[in-house]
Design a protein around this motif. Structure first.
Motif, PDB file in Angstrom:
ATOM      1  N   TYR A 105     -41.410  24.752  -6.618  1.00 14.30           N
ATOM      2  CA  TYR A 105     -41.775  24.650  -5.207  1.00 14.30           C
ATOM      3  C   TYR A 105     -41.139  25.759  -4.375  1.00 14.30           C
ATOM      4  N   PHE A 106     -41.839  26.159  -3.302  1.00 11.53           N
ATOM      5  CA  PHE A 106     -41.242  26.967  -2.248  1.00 11.53           C
ATOM      6  C   PHE A 106     -40.626  25.974  -1.277  1.00 11.53           C
ATOM      7  N   ILE A 107     -39.312  25.910  -1.192  1.00 10.16           N
ATOM      8  CA  ILE A 107     -38.644  24.959  -0.304  1.00 10.16           C
ATOM      9  C   ILE A 107     -38.539  25.612   1.078  1.00 10.16           C
ATOM     10  N   GLU A 108     -39.163  24.984   2.069  1.00 10.15           N
ATOM     11  CA  GLU A 108     -39.213  25.572   3.402  1.00 10.15           C
ATOM     12  C   GLU A 108     -38.226  24.949   4.377  1.00 10.15           C
ATOM     13  N   GLU A 109     -37.930  23.662   4.214  1.00  9.92           N
ATOM     14  CA  GLU A 109     -36.994  23.004   5.110  1.00  9.92           C
ATOM     15  C   GLU A 109     -36.255  21.928   4.333  1.00  9.92           C
ATOM     16  N   THR A 110     -34.982  21.696   4.698  1.00  2.00           N
ATOM     17  CA  THR A 110     -34.198  20.674   4.009  1.00  2.00           C
ATOM     18  C   THR A 110     -33.705  19.636   5.010  1.00  2.00           C
ATOM     19  N   TYR A 111     -33.538  18.425   4.507  1.00  2.00           N
ATOM     20  CA  TYR A 111     -33.021  17.310   5.297  1.00  2.00           C
ATOM     21  C   TYR A 111     -31.941  16.612   4.490  1.00  2.00           C
ATOM     22  N   GLU A 112     -30.926  16.101   5.187  1.00  2.00           N
ATOM     23  CA  GLU A 112     -29.868  15.342   4.539  1.00  2.00           C
ATOM     24  C   GLU A 112     -30.125  13.857   4.780  1.00  2.00           C
ATOM     25  N   ALA A 113     -30.168  13.080   3.711  1.00  2.00           N
ATOM     26  CA  ALA A 113     -30.471  11.658   3.825  1.00  2.00           C
ATOM     27  C   ALA A 113     -29.376  10.839   3.162  1.00  2.00           C
ATOM     28  N   GLY A 114     -29.060   9.706   3.774  1.00  2.00           N
ATOM     29  CA  GLY A 114     -28.183   8.727   3.154  1.00  2.00           C
ATOM     30  C   GLY A 114     -29.038   7.826   2.278  1.00  2.00           C
ATOM     31  N   MET A 115     -28.397   6.927   1.538  1.00  2.00           N
ATOM     32  CA  MET A 115     -29.137   6.029   0.655  1.00  2.00           C
ATOM     33  C   MET A 115     -28.597   4.616   0.772  1.00  2.00           C
ATOM     34  N   VAL A 116     -29.473   3.645   0.578  1.00  2.00           N
ATOM     35  CA  VAL A 116     -29.064   2.250   0.508  1.00  2.00           C
ATOM     36  C   VAL A 116     -28.808   1.958  -0.966  1.00  2.00           C
ATOM     37  N   LEU A 117     -27.551   1.657  -1.301  1.00  2.00           N
ATOM     38  CA  LEU A 117     -27.162   1.469  -2.698  1.00  2.00           C
ATOM     39  C   LEU A 117     -26.619   0.071  -2.924  1.00  2.00           C
ATOM     40  N   GLN A 118     -26.661  -0.381  -4.181  1.00  2.00           N
ATOM     41  CA  GLN A 118     -26.057  -1.653  -4.559  1.00  2.00           C
ATOM     42  C   GLN A 118     -24.626  -1.408  -5.021  1.00  2.00           C
ATOM     43  N   ARG A 128     -22.634  -8.505 -15.319  1.00  2.00           N
ATOM     44  CA  ARG A 128     -24.034  -8.922 -15.281  1.00  2.00           C
ATOM     45  C   ARG A 128     -24.718  -8.557 -13.976  1.00  2.00           C
ATOM     46  N   PHE A 129     -23.959  -8.175 -12.963  1.00  2.00           N
ATOM     47  CA  PHE A 129     -24.534  -7.787 -11.677  1.00  2.00           C
ATOM     48  C   PHE A 129     -24.866  -6.303 -11.617  1.00  2.00           C
ATOM     49  N   ASN A 130     -24.842  -5.624 -12.771  1.00  2.00           N
ATOM     50  CA  ASN A 130     -25.186  -4.199 -12.803  1.00  2.00           C
ATOM     51  C   ASN A 130     -26.609  -3.989 -12.299  1.00  2.00           C
ATOM     52  N   HIS A 131     -26.887  -2.791 -11.824  1.00  2.00           N
ATOM     53  CA  HIS A 131     -28.170  -2.469 -11.197  1.00  2.00           C
ATOM     54  C   HIS A 131     -29.202  -1.984 -12.222  1.00  2.00           C
ATOM     55  N   ASP A 132     -30.458  -1.983 -11.798  1.00  2.00           N
ATOM     56  CA  ASP A 132     -31.559  -1.419 -12.582  1.00  2.00           C
ATOM     57  C   ASP A 132     -31.500   0.107 -12.417  1.00  2.00           C
ATOM     58  N   PRO A 133     -31.450   0.883 -13.503  1.00  2.00           N
ATOM     59  CA  PRO A 133     -31.268   2.338 -13.384  1.00  2.00           C
ATOM     60  C   PRO A 133     -32.373   3.060 -12.612  1.00  2.00           C
ATOM     61  N   LEU A 134     -33.615   2.604 -12.700  1.00  2.00           N
ATOM     62  CA  LEU A 134     -34.726   3.331 -12.082  1.00  2.00           C
ATOM     63  C   LEU A 134     -35.296   2.632 -10.847  1.00  2.00           C
ATOM     64  N   ARG A 135     -34.533   1.745 -10.226  1.00  2.00           N
ATOM     65  CA  ARG A 135     -35.097   1.014  -9.094  1.00  2.00           C
ATOM     66  C   ARG A 135     -35.409   1.963  -7.933  1.00  2.00           C
ATOM     67  N   VAL A 136     -36.331   1.549  -7.088  1.00  2.00           N
ATOM     68  CA  VAL A 136     -36.718   2.337  -5.913  1.00  2.00           C
ATOM     69  C   VAL A 136     -35.639   2.138  -4.854  1.00  2.00           C
ATOM     70  N   ARG A 137     -35.155   3.244  -4.278  1.00  2.00           N
ATOM     71  CA  ARG A 137     -34.075   3.171  -3.297  1.00  2.00           C
ATOM     72  C   ARG A 137     -34.530   3.714  -1.948  1.00  2.00           C
ATOM     73  N   LYS A 138     -34.073   3.079  -0.901  1.00  2.00           N
ATOM     74  CA  LYS A 138     -34.441   3.477   0.457  1.00  2.00           C
ATOM     75  C   LYS A 138     -33.548   4.621   0.911  1.00  2.00           C
ATOM     76  N   LEU A 139     -34.159   5.612   1.561  1.00  2.00           N
ATOM     77  CA  LEU A 139     -33.411   6.726   2.129  1.00  2.00           C
ATOM     78  C   LEU A 139     -33.241   6.503   3.629  1.00  2.00           C
TER      79      LEU A 139
END
Length: 154
Positions: free
Chosen positions: A19-32, A73-84
């Motif tokens: 890709y030609f990267i034209e603009e960047t943004y910094e995002a936080g994440m909602v994590l478990q 046993r409360f470990n997370h799913d490795p590929l779950r969808v995460r909110k930015l």
């Protein structure tokens, strides 16, 4: 502190190639709970991940965060969808560019900044094969020049 600065934990090297990267943004994440511990241990991969905007919210798909070894046993799913976490104005800009101009939102790198895991996402336009060939030619020419200078200086 500048955007993209901090302890880099994962980088998407293929994004710059595709890709030609034209603009960047910094995002936080909602994590478990155990995800941040796995991220701090460097067990994250951005290789095939991508960002989509759904219902006015940004989501990252296919980002792999390995389960934490000391987790239970409360470990997370490795590929779950995460909110930015982005500002509404930034999400509006991203939606406009993706719909209007055919851009793609690509995760570039993940890092720790002020104790929080951040994701640098880029607004990129896909490269064609001839663009990639031109980039490879430029890189090769630059390497040849550097080799010539190195040989001359020794």
């Amino acid at each position: 502190m500048a955007k993209g600065s901090g302890k880099v934990l994962a980088q998407n090297k293929k994004a710059g190639h595709d890709y030609f990267i034209e603009e960047t943004y910094e995002a936080g994440m909602v994590l478990q709970g155990t995800e941040i511990k796995a991220i701090r241990a460097g067990k994250v991969q951005l290789k095939d991940s991508y960002v989509q905007i759904r219902n006015g919210e940004a989501w990252i798909y296919n980002m792999h965060i390995s389960p934490y070894e000391q987790g239970n046993r409360f470990n997370h799913d490795p590929l779950r969808v995460r909110k930015l976490l982005l500002h509404k104005k930034q999400i509006g800009e991203l939606v406009g560019a993706v719909k209007r101009d055919g851009y793609t939102i690509v995760p570039l790198k993940m890092y720790i900044k002020d104790g929080y895991a951040k994701l640098l996402i880029g607004l990129g336009k896909g490269k064609k094969d001839y663009d990639k060939r031109n980039d490879m030619k430029k890189k090769e020419a630059k390497r040849e020049v550097e080799r010539a200078f190195k040989a001359r200086n020794q």
